[in-house]
Design an enzyme around this catalytic site. Sequence first.
Site, PDB file in Angstrom:
ATOM      1  N   ASP A  81      11.453  40.429 -37.779  1.00 11.50           N
ATOM      2  CA  ASP A  81      10.346  40.926 -36.947  1.00 11.50           C
ATOM      3  C   ASP A  81      10.299  40.287 -35.568  1.00 11.50           C
ATOM      4  O   ASP A  81       9.272  40.301 -34.912  1.00 11.50           O
ATOM      5  CB  ASP A  81       9.009  40.739 -37.671  1.00 11.50           C
ATOM      6  CG  ASP A  81       8.411  39.364 -37.467  1.00 11.50           C
ATOM      7  OD1 ASP A  81       9.171  38.392 -37.355  1.00 11.50           O
ATOM      8  OD2 ASP A  81       7.162  39.275 -37.393  1.00 11.50           O
ATOM      9  N   GLU A  82      11.436  39.754 -35.139  1.00 10.68           N
ATOM     10  CA  GLU A  82      11.396  38.941 -33.932  1.00 10.68           C
ATOM     11  C   GLU A  82      12.666  39.123 -33.111  1.00 10.68           C
ATOM     12  O   GLU A  82      13.763  39.105 -33.665  1.00 10.68           O
ATOM     13  CB  GLU A  82      11.292  37.488 -34.414  1.00 10.68           C
ATOM     14  CG  GLU A  82      11.061  36.489 -33.373  1.00 10.68           C
ATOM     15  CD  GLU A  82      11.179  35.073 -33.941  1.00 10.68           C
ATOM     16  OE1 GLU A  82      11.138  34.872 -35.183  1.00 10.68           O
ATOM     17  OE2 GLU A  82      11.347  34.171 -33.122  1.00 10.68           O
TER      18      GLU A  82
ATOM     19  N   ASP B   3       7.336  39.635 -31.271  1.00 10.40           N
ATOM     20  CA  ASP B   3       7.165  39.227 -32.674  1.00 10.40           C
ATOM     21  C   ASP B   3       6.061  40.090 -33.286  1.00 10.40           C
ATOM     22  O   ASP B   3       4.942  40.140 -32.777  1.00 10.40           O
ATOM     23  CB  ASP B   3       6.791  37.737 -32.740  1.00 10.40           C
ATOM     24  CG  ASP B   3       6.777  37.205 -34.167  1.00 10.40           C
ATOM     25  OD1 ASP B   3       7.459  36.208 -34.438  1.00 10.40           O
ATOM     26  OD2 ASP B   3       6.066  37.781 -35.020  1.00 10.40           O
TER      27      ASP B   3
HETATM   28  P1  TTP Z   1       6.368  35.732 -39.123  1.00 14.59           P
HETATM   29  O1  TTP Z   1       6.587  36.466 -37.836  1.00 14.59           O
HETATM   30  O2  TTP Z   1       6.454  34.246 -39.098  1.00 14.59           O
HETATM   31  O3  TTP Z   1       4.913  36.059 -39.681  1.00 14.59           O
HETATM   32  P2  TTP Z   1       4.117  37.399 -39.652  1.00 14.59           P
HETATM   33  O4  TTP Z   1       4.810  38.470 -38.880  1.00 14.59           O
HETATM   34  O5  TTP Z   1       3.756  37.784 -41.054  1.00 14.59           O
HETATM   35  O6  TTP Z   1       2.772  36.986 -38.927  1.00 14.59           O
HETATM   36  P3  TTP Z   1       2.544  36.670 -37.388  1.00 14.59           P
HETATM   37  O7  TTP Z   1       3.841  36.814 -36.680  1.00 14.59           O
HETATM   38  O8  TTP Z   1       1.514  37.658 -36.936  1.00 14.59           O
HETATM   39  O9  TTP Z   1       2.014  35.272 -37.381  1.00 14.59           O
HETATM   40  O10 TTP Z   1       7.349  36.243 -40.229  1.00 14.59           O
HETATM   41  C1  TTP Z   1       7.746  37.605 -40.339  1.00 14.59           C
HETATM   42  C2  TTP Z   1       7.835  38.013 -41.780  1.00 14.59           C
HETATM   43  O11 TTP Z   1       8.708  37.134 -42.485  1.00 14.59           O
HETATM   44  C3  TTP Z   1       6.507  37.957 -42.497  1.00 14.59           C
HETATM   45  O12 TTP Z   1       5.749  39.137 -42.340  1.00 14.59           O
HETATM   46  C4  TTP Z   1       6.920  37.699 -43.911  1.00 14.59           C
HETATM   47  C5  TTP Z   1       8.219  36.922 -43.816  1.00 14.59           C
HETATM   48  N1  TTP Z   1       7.971  35.489 -44.090  1.00 14.59           N
HETATM   49  C6  TTP Z   1       8.218  35.016 -45.369  1.00 14.59           C
HETATM   50  O13 TTP Z   1       8.662  35.750 -46.244  1.00 14.59           O
HETATM   51  N2  TTP Z   1       7.947  33.688 -45.627  1.00 14.59           N
HETATM   52  C7  TTP Z   1       7.431  32.842 -44.692  1.00 14.59           C
HETATM   53  O14 TTP Z   1       7.196  31.668 -44.973  1.00 14.59           O
HETATM   54  C8  TTP Z   1       7.186  33.346 -43.377  1.00 14.59           C
HETATM   55  C9  TTP Z   1       6.627  32.446 -42.311  1.00 14.59           C
HETATM   56  C10 TTP Z   1       7.457  34.685 -43.131  1.00 14.59           C
HETATM   57 MG    MG Z   2       5.592  38.044 -36.958  1.00 14.40          MG
END
Ligand code: TTP
Ligand code: MG
Length: 415
Positions: free
Chosen positions: A134-135, A21
């Site tokens: 992103d996962e 992730d």
């Molecule tokens: P996440 O992997 O949940 O968040 P992140 O990568 O920004 O942070 P981290 O993993 O380090 O905690 O989500 C991936 C992307 O999805 C994030 O960069 C932006 C988008 N996203 C949204 O648009 N709305 C949201 O509510 C969430 C949680 C994520």
């Molecule tokens: Mg993330």
Amino acid sequence: MSDREQLPVRSADEQIVCHVDADCFYAACERLREPPLRNEPVVVGMGYEAGETGGAVATASYEARAFGVESAMAISTALELLPRKIDAARDPELSVDEAGFYRPVDMEYYESVSDAVQEILRTRADVLRVVSIDEAYLDFSDSYSWTDDIRAVGRQLKSQIESEVGITVSIGIAPTMSAAKVASDHDKPDGLVVVEPGSVQSFFDPLDVEAIHGVGPVTAGELRELGIETAGDLAEGDPGELADQFGERGKRVYRFARGEDQREVTPRGKPKSLSRESAFGEPTADRDQQREQLRALARDVANRARRRGVLYRTAGIKVVTPPFDVQSRAKSLPGPVEDWELLESVALGLFEEFEGQPVRKLGVKISKLAFTDETQPTLAHWRDDTESGGSEELSGGRTEADDSGTGQRSITEFE
Ligand code: TTP
Ligand code: MG
């Protein structure tokens, strides 16, 4: 011939699942094309320009999170917690040091970065399941065993993504999907957490119940009201009571908290190829050993193809010679076949030119796959019918099972 029937089928506790992730993904992408944003508080979202109303935070860099800014927060709240640098510079009442950079969401760009990461992941695991931009989950079970240095494998994957794409990811590696997911989140950002078989329960026990895959803030609140604070409490809970109160989801999170998760990593869509590779402990020039390895790999690939009801038209091998020279050869077969003996002999034939050279690693791959009618029941295996996770808990318009544009993400390509 019943040889194939005797090939061992992996048991679930030998799985090596890797969950990747990206850290503050959209913000990391913005930093990639605008390096001065590194180490600065960065908020990606909509509606922060003067005169705009509404809008939410998509994500915030960890520096911005220190000010309390988080995903799905109203942008107006974010601006109160962390004003824009540009505004702070003009306003004597604000401090530029306590302000941040705001950037609008640019999905097209983030998708291109996501594709670059997926390209790397695809070459690193036999099966890849992309769950969001992103996962992804990778299945390492066919490439490594738990006796290998799995931490080094994770470290190498992280550094490859960092050096080739330029973003950091957090990685969790565990025997189950749910444990790998929790592990990747456990030490964010830039995390690498390996949970070995046998320690899943002790890893989970002290965690806040909200860390369990599928438990979001709402469910966590309800569980706390029942006195269930940690995953350990949940694991010792009464499954009947949990099922009464939370239905199927209650049963699932109860199982996850106990480290039970039978799911295998399955790709979405149909695979383009199937492959298996295996490295020698030390490079070897021993022909018998090389040929034996290749035979075993060919049988294993054929066995998997048969189990999944797949026919193949091309057979290939990959040969890695020291130091790390990767060479591959492929040959078309007479038609779509499901024939392990043919695969074995074609693989050995392709290998003849390398025989006796020192070899570090060998691989066998089948491609140009065909899916026959009889294979339909097996194809369900490739579809997303097992995805779990509390998508009702996710915000920001995303769902856990977001399938958008991912398509097939499986398989080690070695052409
Ligand atoms: P996440 O992997 O949940 O968040 P992140 O990568 O920004 O942070 P981290 O993993 O380090 O905690 O989500 C991936 C992307 O999805 C994030 O960069 C932006 C988008 N996203 C949204 O648009 N709305 C949201 O509510 C969430 C949680 C994520
Ligand atoms: Mg993330």
